[in-house]
Design a protein around this motif. Structure first.
Motif, short mmCIF file in Angstrom:
data_model
loop_
_atom_site.label_atom_id
_atom_site.label_comp_id
_atom_site.label_asym_id
_atom_site.label_seq_id
_atom_site.Cartn_x
_atom_site.Cartn_y
_atom_site.Cartn_z
N TYR A 1 0.68 -0.51 0.16
CA TYR A 1 0.03 0.22 -0.05
C TYR A 1 0.61 1.19 0.17
CZ TYR A 1 -3.21 -3.46 1.05
OH TYR A 1 -4.19 -4.48 1.78
N GLY A 2 0.31 2.30 -0.23
CA GLY A 2 1.53 3.22 -0.57
C GLY A 2 0.01 4.82 -1.10
N LEU A 3 0.94 5.70 -0.65
CA LEU A 3 -0.08 7.35 -1.31
C LEU A 3 -0.63 7.99 -0.80
CD1 LEU A 3 0.18 6.85 -4.60
CD2 LEU A 3 2.43 8.17 -3.91
N PRO A 4 -0.37 7.47 1.21
CA PRO A 4 -1.70 8.05 2.00
C PRO A 4 -2.23 10.06 1.96
CG PRO A 4 0.71 7.41 2.74
CD PRO A 4 0.72 7.13 2.31
N THR A 5 -3.39 10.22 1.39
CA THR A 5 -3.84 10.97 1.40
C THR A 5 -4.58 11.44 1.91
OG1 THR A 5 -2.55 11.12 -1.09
CG2 THR A 5 -4.65 12.65 0.00
N PHE A 6 -4.21 12.81 3.42
CA PHE A 6 -5.99 12.82 4.37
C PHE A 6 -6.24 13.51 3.20
CE2 PHE A 6 -2.98 12.62 7.88
CZ PHE A 6 -4.27 11.47 8.73
N SER A 7 -8.33 13.26 3.40
CA SER A 7 -9.14 14.52 2.64
C SER A 7 -8.78 15.66 3.55
CB SER A 7 -10.65 13.95 2.75
OG SER A 7 -10.71 13.21 4.05
N PRO A 8 -9.26 16.65 2.09
CA PRO A 8 -9.13 17.94 3.48
C PRO A 8 -9.75 18.03 4.83
CG PRO A 8 -9.89 18.78 1.63
CD PRO A 8 -9.84 17.04 1.13
N ASP A 9 -10.92 17.51 5.10
CA ASP A 9 -11.74 18.03 6.29
C ASP A 9 -10.69 17.15 7.59
OD1 ASP A 9 -12.62 15.22 5.47
OD2 ASP A 9 -14.65 16.46 5.03
N GLY A 10 -9.69 15.94 7.14
CA GLY A 10 -9.38 14.96 7.77
C GLY A 10 -9.97 14.42 7.97
N LYS A 11 -11.36 14.11 7.61
CA LYS A 11 -11.69 12.94 8.21
C LYS A 11 -11.75 11.48 6.89
CE LYS A 11 -16.05 15.89 9.34
NZ LYS A 11 -16.99 15.65 9.16
N ARG A 12 -11.10 11.44 6.07
CA ARG A 12 -10.76 10.18 5.61
C ARG A 12 -9.23 10.22 5.49
NH1 ARG A 12 -16.31 9.38 2.12
NH2 ARG A 12 -16.01 11.78 1.60
N LEU A 13 -8.79 8.79 4.95
CA LEU A 13 -7.74 9.04 4.27
C LEU A 13 -7.87 7.94 2.76
CD1 LEU A 13 -5.03 7.30 6.34
CD2 LEU A 13 -4.82 9.41 5.20
N ALA A 14 -7.10 8.42 1.69
CA ALA A 14 -7.27 7.59 0.58
C ALA A 14 -5.93 6.88 0.36
CB ALA A 14 -7.86 8.37 -0.26
N TYR A 15 -5.87 6.04 -0.04
CA TYR A 15 -4.38 5.39 -0.49
C TYR A 15 -3.85 4.40 -1.77
CZ TYR A 15 -7.41 1.63 2.81
OH TYR A 15 -7.83 0.70 2.56
N PRO B 1 -11.73 19.75 -3.01
CA PRO B 1 -11.93 20.69 -1.76
C PRO B 1 -12.61 19.96 -1.64
CG PRO B 1 -10.88 22.09 -4.01
CD PRO B 1 -11.30 20.57 -4.58
N ASP B 2 -14.05 19.93 -1.72
CA ASP B 2 -15.28 19.29 -1.75
C ASP B 2 -15.09 18.02 -0.33
OD1 ASP B 2 -15.40 17.58 -3.21
OD2 ASP B 2 -17.24 17.54 -4.10
N ALA C 1 2.77 19.62 -2.68
CA ALA C 1 2.02 20.74 -2.01
C ALA C 1 0.65 21.16 -2.16
CB ALA C 1 3.17 22.50 -2.36
N VAL C 2 -0.32 20.96 -2.97
CA VAL C 2 -1.53 21.33 -3.65
C VAL C 2 -2.12 19.96 -2.85
CG1 VAL C 2 -1.24 22.21 -5.21
CG2 VAL C 2 -2.03 20.02 -5.72
N SER C 3 -1.50 18.86 -2.37
CA SER C 3 -2.14 17.77 -1.78
C SER C 3 -2.10 17.29 -0.55
CB SER C 3 -2.15 16.70 -2.63
OG SER C 3 -1.02 16.41 -2.96
N HIS C 4 -1.08 17.15 0.14
CA HIS C 4 -0.23 16.72 1.19
C HIS C 4 0.33 18.20 2.21
CE1 HIS C 4 -1.09 13.66 -1.39
NE2 HIS C 4 -0.78 12.95 -0.27
N THR C 5 0.97 17.31 3.50
CA THR C 5 1.13 18.91 4.09
C THR C 5 1.77 17.55 4.99
OG1 THR C 5 1.37 20.81 6.05
CG2 THR C 5 -0.16 18.50 5.81
N ILE C 6 3.95 18.51 5.48
CA ILE C 6 4.44 17.71 6.35
C ILE C 6 4.24 18.22 7.96
CG2 ILE C 6 5.98 17.20 4.60
CD1 ILE C 6 8.13 19.04 5.84
#
Length: 447
Positions: free
Chosen positions: A95-109, A151-152, A386-391
């Protein structure tokens, strides 16, 4: 320490430079201060996706196969389904590429499953409150190379790698819903606007024209059209990007063989040049305050090393140096006050972390490290990332990365190293602390 780390310790003690690495690692794992706010996701060295809350004392594996469970009900034994589907005997799944949704409620991977000659590539979304994974896409041939939420927080986009190029795909975050191919190209960079169905694109078309363009596309439920071409011809940069407040769009255009950072209104009207750039490959990222852009140029395209970082005030078009050091990536803190950057010391076998105070220009070195292949790929495309993730932690007090920390400054490559870990690094200079073995790590977005 785990048995694998202990084996690495014994091996490293035969090498003085590597022994220093282990010493630093041991200090990091026991130096836990007050944790910063914000959730964390990381890819473990076992190729599973993990999630943890602010304290991160016990990371939760959201892709590990759960042991079979049975419950008794009315004198019958009822099996409970595994949380993660079993790919079957003889197969391997990573598995890879974990990505928080903008509201922080879900993870895509993403996932990759290999079984003899049968491959499967999929996109998943994990509901953090319900601990429920949902597969929203699967392909037998096309590898997922990048994920980005809209963004939605209800739609997800992803890039599929095909033999001839890339495809940008859009999906509603629901099980068994149709997906939509937005465009194809190679390369293909993009950012979704605040207005529904609006996407800025930078791509080289795969048709007979094969023209490189920066353009604005509009999508409706029944159509998708390029509404404006912003630049045509060679444009030496990656990602066009809207400002965080959604009021402006920045991109690089080529005017008479000269590259310029252009800032326009959100609909791409009223474009104006704010920076004239030197010859080379360029990258920029918006500050969260939407008033500044950090930018840099790599003179040699085949060498992804940028020569310093400058900051431009979008309103006045005045620029100033933030650092003259060679860098490979840079990341704004949510408060826009600090910029973390990865330095590339000349003829050294490691990277460096530093933070610069955007207001005062003061720099602080925060250690040397070895990067993982996953993090190195992320750094290569940091302006798209930078448009999809943050460290950065939401309060701007710390950042996170995965790698191996170095205690010193070795002149030669190390023959041995311990497994990489995810580290939270406070920018006040206090001791970083390790979370777990990891190859890629991110914080949840500031909201």
């Amino acid at each position: 320490m785990t048995a694998s780390v202990m084996r690495s310790v014994r091996a490293c003690l035969r090498n003085p430079a590597a022994a220093a690495v282990i010493f630093q690692l041991a200090l990091a794992t026991i130096a836990h201060g007050a944790p910063p706010p914000g959730a964390i996701t990381f890819v473990g060295t076992d190729s599973n996706i993990y999630y943890c809350d602010t304290k991160c004392s016990e990371p939760k594996c959201i892709t590990c196969k759960a042991a079979a469970i049975q419950v008794r009900r009315d004198d019958a034994i009822v099996p409970v389904a595994d949380a993660v589907p079993d790919a079957g005997p003889g197969s391997t799944t990573g598995y890879g590429l974990p990505t928080f949704s903008p509201d922080g409620k879900r993870l895509a991977y993403s996932s990759e499953t290999h079984k003899e000659a049968d491959n499967s590539f999929a996109v998943w979304v994990y509901d953090l409150a319900r601990s429920q994974p949902t597969q929203i896409f699967e392909s037998r041939a096309e590898r997922i190379v990048y994920l980005a939420w809209l963004p939605d927080a209800q739609h997800l986009s992803f890039l599929l790698g095909e033999p001839g190029g890339l495809s940008l795909v859009l999906a509603e975050v629901k099980e068994s819903t149709p997906v939509r191919i937005v465009t194809t190209g190679m390369p293909l960079y993009f950012d979704w606007g605040a207005r529904p169905g609006e996407v800025a694109l930078h791509t080289l078309a795969l048709d007979s024209d094969r023209t490189e363009r920066v353009s604005l596309m509009s999508l409706t439920p029944t159509s998708q059209n390029i509404v404006k071409v912003l630049s045509s011809g060679r444009t030496p940069f990656k990602t066009p990007a809207w400002s965080p407040d959604g009021k402006h769009l920045a991109y690089i255009a080529n005017y008479h063989a000269e590259s310029n950072i252009v800032v326009a209104d959100a609909d791409a009207s009223h474009p104006r040049s704010v920076v004239s750039l030197p010859v080379g490959e360029n990258s920029f990222v918006w500050a969260p305050d939407s008033a500044h852009l950090a930018y840099s140029t790599a003179i040699m395209p085949q060498n992804p090393t940028y020569h310093g970082i400058k900051l431009v005030d979008v309103a006045s078009a005045n620029s100033k140096w933030l650092t003259h050091n060679d860098v490979v990536a840079f990341f704004f803190a949510p408060d826009s006050r600090h910029l973390a950057y990865i330095g590339a010391p000349e003829e050294k076998p490691y990277y460096t972390w530093s933070v610069v105070d955007v207001k005062t220009g003061a720099e602080k070195a925060l250690g040397n490290f070895l990067a993982t292949p996953d993090e190195s790929t992320a750094y290569r495309y940091f302006d798209q990332l930078a448009v999809s993730h943050t460290i950065w932690s939401p309060d701007s007090s710390s950042f996170i990365y995965a790698g191996v920390r170095l205690a010193g400054s070795p002149d030669q490559a190390l023959g041995f190293a311990p497994p990489p870990m995810a580290y939270i690094v406070p920018i006040d200079g206090s001791e970083p602390h390790g979370i777990s073995n990891a190859v890629l790590a991110f914080f949840s977005p500031a909201r």
